[in-house]
Design a protein around this motif. Structure first.
Motif, PDB file in Angstrom:
ATOM      1  N   LEU A   8      -1.054  -9.513   2.654  1.00 25.05           N
ATOM      2  CA  LEU A   8       0.350  -9.029   1.980  1.00 25.05           C
ATOM      3  C   LEU A   8       0.109  -7.464   1.327  1.00 25.05           C
ATOM      4  O   LEU A   8       0.591  -6.634   1.719  1.00 25.05           O
ATOM      5  CB  LEU A   8       0.920 -10.147   1.635  1.00 25.05           C
ATOM      6  N   VAL A   9      -0.421  -7.597   0.222  1.00 22.98           N
ATOM      7  CA  VAL A   9      -0.757  -6.203  -0.329  1.00 22.98           C
ATOM      8  C   VAL A   9      -1.764  -5.096   0.361  1.00 22.98           C
ATOM      9  O   VAL A   9      -0.993  -4.457   0.175  1.00 22.98           O
ATOM     10  CB  VAL A   9      -1.690  -6.783  -1.675  1.00 22.98           C
ATOM     11  N   THR A  10      -2.753  -5.418   0.923  1.00 24.34           N
ATOM     12  CA  THR A  10      -3.468  -4.296   1.593  1.00 24.34           C
ATOM     13  C   THR A  10      -2.182  -3.361   2.818  1.00 24.34           C
ATOM     14  O   THR A  10      -1.902  -2.379   3.047  1.00 24.34           O
ATOM     15  CB  THR A  10      -4.614  -4.905   2.644  1.00 24.34           C
ATOM     16  N   GLU A  11      -1.257  -4.808   3.305  1.00 25.01           N
ATOM     17  CA  GLU A  11       0.293  -3.681   4.074  1.00 25.01           C
ATOM     18  C   GLU A  11       1.059  -3.552   2.927  1.00 25.01           C
ATOM     19  O   GLU A  11       1.729  -2.480   4.082  1.00 25.01           O
ATOM     20  CB  GLU A  11       0.878  -5.484   4.865  1.00 25.01           C
ATOM     21  N   VAL A  12       1.348  -3.302   2.026  1.00 25.81           N
ATOM     22  CA  VAL A  12       2.843  -2.710   1.608  1.00 25.81           C
ATOM     23  C   VAL A  12       1.280  -1.585   1.040  1.00 25.81           C
ATOM     24  O   VAL A  12       2.492  -0.242   1.340  1.00 25.81           O
ATOM     25  CB  VAL A  12       1.900  -2.974   0.194  1.00 25.81           C
ATOM     26  N   PHE A  13       0.155  -1.529   0.937  1.00 25.16           N
ATOM     27  CA  PHE A  13      -0.451  -0.131   0.889  1.00 25.16           C
ATOM     28  C   PHE A  13      -0.537   0.616   2.102  1.00 25.16           C
ATOM     29  O   PHE A  13       0.354   2.181   2.650  1.00 25.16           O
ATOM     30  CB  PHE A  13      -1.926   0.127   0.335  1.00 25.16           C
ATOM     31  N   TRP A  14      -0.456   0.035   3.121  1.00 28.04           N
ATOM     32  CA  TRP A  14      -0.353   0.220   4.534  1.00 28.04           C
ATOM     33  C   TRP A  14       0.914   1.104   5.050  1.00 28.04           C
ATOM     34  O   TRP A  14       0.715   2.232   5.414  1.00 28.04           O
ATOM     35  CB  TRP A  14      -1.409  -0.346   6.100  1.00 28.04           C
ATOM     36  N   GLN A  15       1.937   0.731   5.348  1.00 23.96           N
ATOM     37  CA  GLN A  15       3.305   0.436   4.839  1.00 23.96           C
ATOM     38  C   GLN A  15       3.509   1.939   4.096  1.00 23.96           C
ATOM     39  O   GLN A  15       4.015   3.527   4.465  1.00 23.96           O
ATOM     40  CB  GLN A  15       3.976  -0.156   5.176  1.00 23.96           C
ATOM     41  N   ARG A  16       2.624   2.062   2.917  1.00 25.46           N
ATOM     42  CA  ARG A  16       3.473   3.341   2.403  1.00 25.46           C
ATOM     43  C   ARG A  16       2.672   4.683   2.763  1.00 25.46           C
ATOM     44  O   ARG A  16       2.952   5.828   2.953  1.00 25.46           O
ATOM     45  CB  ARG A  16       2.921   3.709   0.804  1.00 25.46           C
ATOM     46  N   LEU A  17       1.202   4.256   3.339  1.00 24.98           N
ATOM     47  CA  LEU A  17       0.220   6.031   3.969  1.00 24.98           C
ATOM     48  C   LEU A  17       1.331   6.361   4.946  1.00 24.98           C
ATOM     49  O   LEU A  17       1.426   7.142   5.508  1.00 24.98           O
ATOM     50  CB  LEU A  17      -0.938   4.829   3.990  1.00 24.98           C
ATOM     51  N   GLN A  18       1.703   5.605   5.804  1.00 23.84           N
ATOM     52  CA  GLN A  18       2.343   5.121   7.225  1.00 23.84           C
ATOM     53  C   GLN A  18       3.946   6.205   6.871  1.00 23.84           C
ATOM     54  O   GLN A  18       3.725   7.206   7.796  1.00 23.84           O
ATOM     55  CB  GLN A  18       2.990   4.162   8.048  1.00 23.84           C
ATOM     56  N   GLN A  19       3.981   5.550   5.822  1.00 20.88           N
ATOM     57  CA  GLN A  19       5.164   6.841   5.346  1.00 20.88           C
ATOM     58  C   GLN A  19       5.065   8.079   4.765  1.00 20.88           C
ATOM     59  O   GLN A  19       6.023   8.994   4.361  1.00 20.88           O
ATOM     60  CB  GLN A  19       5.808   5.696   4.057  1.00 20.88           C
ATOM     61  N   LEU A  20       3.644   8.441   4.071  1.00 21.17           N
ATOM     62  CA  LEU A  20       3.792  10.134   3.225  1.00 21.17           C
ATOM     63  C   LEU A  20       3.506  10.664   4.350  1.00 21.17           C
ATOM     64  O   LEU A  20       2.810  10.144   5.843  1.00 21.17           O
ATOM     65  CB  LEU A  20       2.141   9.603   2.879  1.00 21.17           C
ATOM     66  N   ALA A  21       3.789  11.645   4.807  1.00 18.91           N
ATOM     67  CA  ALA A  21       4.020  13.011   5.311  1.00 18.91           C
ATOM     68  C   ALA A  21       2.305  13.608   5.369  1.00 18.91           C
ATOM     69  O   ALA A  21       1.750  13.674   4.808  1.00 18.91           O
ATOM     70  CB  ALA A  21       5.383  14.248   4.858  1.00 18.91           C
ATOM     71  N   PRO A  22       2.731  13.607   6.699  1.00 20.68           N
ATOM     72  CA  PRO A  22       1.121  14.541   7.063  1.00 20.68           C
ATOM     73  C   PRO A  22       0.513  15.465   6.284  1.00 20.68           C
ATOM     74  O   PRO A  22       1.904  16.772   5.836  1.00 20.68           O
ATOM     75  CB  PRO A  22       0.898  14.565   8.242  1.00 20.68           C
ATOM     76  N   PRO A  23      -0.329  16.042   5.947  1.00 17.82           N
ATOM     77  CA  PRO A  23      -0.580  16.879   5.450  1.00 17.82           C
ATOM     78  C   PRO A  23      -0.572  18.303   6.460  1.00 17.82           C
ATOM     79  O   PRO A  23      -0.456  18.163   7.857  1.00 17.82           O
ATOM     80  CB  PRO A  23      -2.197  17.357   4.862  1.00 17.82           C
ATOM     81  N   PRO A  24      -0.049  19.388   5.017  1.00 16.54           N
ATOM     82  CA  PRO A  24       0.704  20.344   6.811  1.00 16.54           C
ATOM     83  C   PRO A  24      -1.117  21.419   6.764  1.00 16.54           C
ATOM     84  O   PRO A  24      -1.773  21.264   6.135  1.00 16.54           O
ATOM     85  CB  PRO A  24       1.392  21.459   5.852  1.00 16.54           C
ATOM     86  N   LEU A  25      -0.318  22.310   8.004  1.00 14.58           N
ATOM     87  CA  LEU A  25      -2.048  23.086   8.521  1.00 14.58           C
ATOM     88  C   LEU A  25      -1.330  24.105   8.252  1.00 14.58           C
ATOM     89  O   LEU A  25      -2.489  24.613   8.210  1.00 14.58           O
ATOM     90  CB  LEU A  25      -1.280  22.477  10.214  1.00 14.58           C
ATOM     91  N   ASP A  26      -0.584  24.616   7.711  1.00 14.73           N
ATOM     92  CA  ASP A  26      -1.044  26.140   7.039  1.00 14.73           C
ATOM     93  C   ASP A  26      -0.476  26.062   5.446  1.00 14.73           C
ATOM     94  O   ASP A  26       0.721  26.856   5.373  1.00 14.73           O
ATOM     95  CB  ASP A  26       0.189  26.438   7.922  1.00 14.73           C
ATOM     96  N   GLY A  27      -0.890  24.611   5.100  1.00 12.86           N
ATOM     97  CA  GLY A  27      -0.659  24.735   3.557  1.00 12.86           C
ATOM     98  C   GLY A  27      -1.075  26.126   3.091  1.00 12.86           C
ATOM     99  O   GLY A  27      -2.094  26.981   3.308  1.00 12.86           O
ATOM    100  N   ALA A  28      -1.274  26.208   1.817  1.00  8.05           N
ATOM    101  CA  ALA A  28      -1.607  27.151   0.679  1.00  8.05           C
ATOM    102  C   ALA A  28      -2.928  26.994   0.608  1.00  8.05           C
ATOM    103  O   ALA A  28      -3.475  25.793   0.542  1.00  8.05           O
ATOM    104  CB  ALA A  28      -0.539  27.502  -0.514  1.00  8.05           C
ATOM    105  N   GLY A  29      -3.892  27.977   0.128  1.00  5.21           N
ATOM    106  CA  GLY A  29      -4.959  27.854  -0.803  1.00  5.21           C
ATOM    107  C   GLY A  29      -5.503  27.697   0.831  1.00  5.21           C
ATOM    108  O   GLY A  29      -5.562  27.420   2.112  1.00  5.21           O
ATOM    109  N   GLY A  30      -6.955  26.949   0.364  1.00  2.56           N
ATOM    110  CA  GLY A  30      -8.573  26.882   2.214  1.00  2.56           C
ATOM    111  C   GLY A  30      -8.172  26.026   2.309  1.00  2.56           C
ATOM    112  O   GLY A  30      -7.511  24.330   1.721  1.00  2.56           O
ATOM    113  N   PRO A  31      -8.952  25.802   2.662  1.00  2.02           N
ATOM    114  CA  PRO A  31      -9.515  23.801   3.162  1.00  2.02           C
ATOM    115  C   PRO A  31     -10.041  23.225   2.220  1.00  2.02           C
ATOM    116  O   PRO A  31      -8.936  21.607   2.031  1.00  2.02           O
ATOM    117  CB  PRO A  31     -11.158  24.355   3.984  1.00  2.02           C
ATOM    118  N   ALA A  32     -10.387  23.538   0.907  1.00  3.57           N
ATOM    119  CA  ALA A  32     -11.301  22.687   0.122  1.00  3.57           C
ATOM    120  C   ALA A  32      -9.471  22.464  -0.820  1.00  3.57           C
ATOM    121  O   ALA A  32      -9.040  21.363  -0.692  1.00  3.57           O
ATOM    122  CB  ALA A  32     -11.849  22.878  -1.046  1.00  3.57           C
TER     123      ALA A  32
END
Length: 188
Positions: A46-70
């Motif tokens: 149940l608790v791991t599902e809470v984390f999983w659902q929150r992770l699924q709601q997190l926006a993906p990182p932008p491809l063209d974000g500021a800064g370099g790969p690091a």
């Protein structure tokens, strides 16, 4: 299922993680315990599902974000690390729960790991390779365990991961891998 997940978060806000049970969560959600157990085999599940659902709601990182790969990798990992930092009991429960050996937890843990690897691959772009993603994933899981044990403050995790990302992605030549003959026999 959503009512059970939401009730878990409320339960952890009001009570220590050590007292959490599926039955208490079911009662809070207004669901029969038998129904709750059809969805969740254990409180760890149940608790791991809470984390999983929150992770699924997190926006993906932008491809063209500021800064370099690091910087992008550090930001992507930092965002995942901060999913539970505002809720210390939930964070503590996640640390313990995700280490459980329940088959259902293992499935979610694998999905979480694959999601984090995909986020890293997206953040790294052309600099993505299996070794770097694995190294950053290992740093992330280690940082989360350290925070869960109280050796590192959750709020400090993103900065630490950004440092690790800079080190892992430093533009230094890689040593050549040794070539091992597949069926070499000594000629003595």
């Amino acid at each position: 299922m959503t009512r059970l997940v939401d009730a878990t978060v409320v339960e952890l806000r009001e009570h220590p993680a050590s007292t959490l049970t599926v039955r208490r969560v079911a009662a809070r959600a207004g669901v029969a315990p038998a129904t709750a157990y059809t969805y969740f085999a254990s409180k760890e599940h149940l608790v791991t599902e809470v984390f999983w659902q929150r992770l699924q709601q997190l926006a993906p990182p932008p491809l063209d974000g500021a800064g370099g790969p690091a910087e992008r990798a550090g930001a992507a990992l930092g965002a995942v690390a901060l999913l539970v930092t505002d809720e210390p009991e939930l964070a503590a429960a996640c640390t313990v729960s995700m280490l459980a050996s329940d088959p259902e937890v293992r499935v979610l843990r694998d999905a979480i790991g694959a999601d984090i690897a995909a986020r890293l691959g997206r953040a790294l772009g052309d600099d993505a390779d299996e070794e770097r993603i694995a190294a950053l994933g290992l740093a992330f899981s280690g940082a989360m365990v350290q925070a869960g044990m109280g050796h590192l403050d959750y709020d400090d995790v993103p900065a630490q991961l950004a440092t690790v990302a800079r080190l892992v992605l430093a533009r230094t030549p890689r040593p050549p891998r040794p070539i091992r003959p597949t069926n070499a026999r000594s000629s003595s």
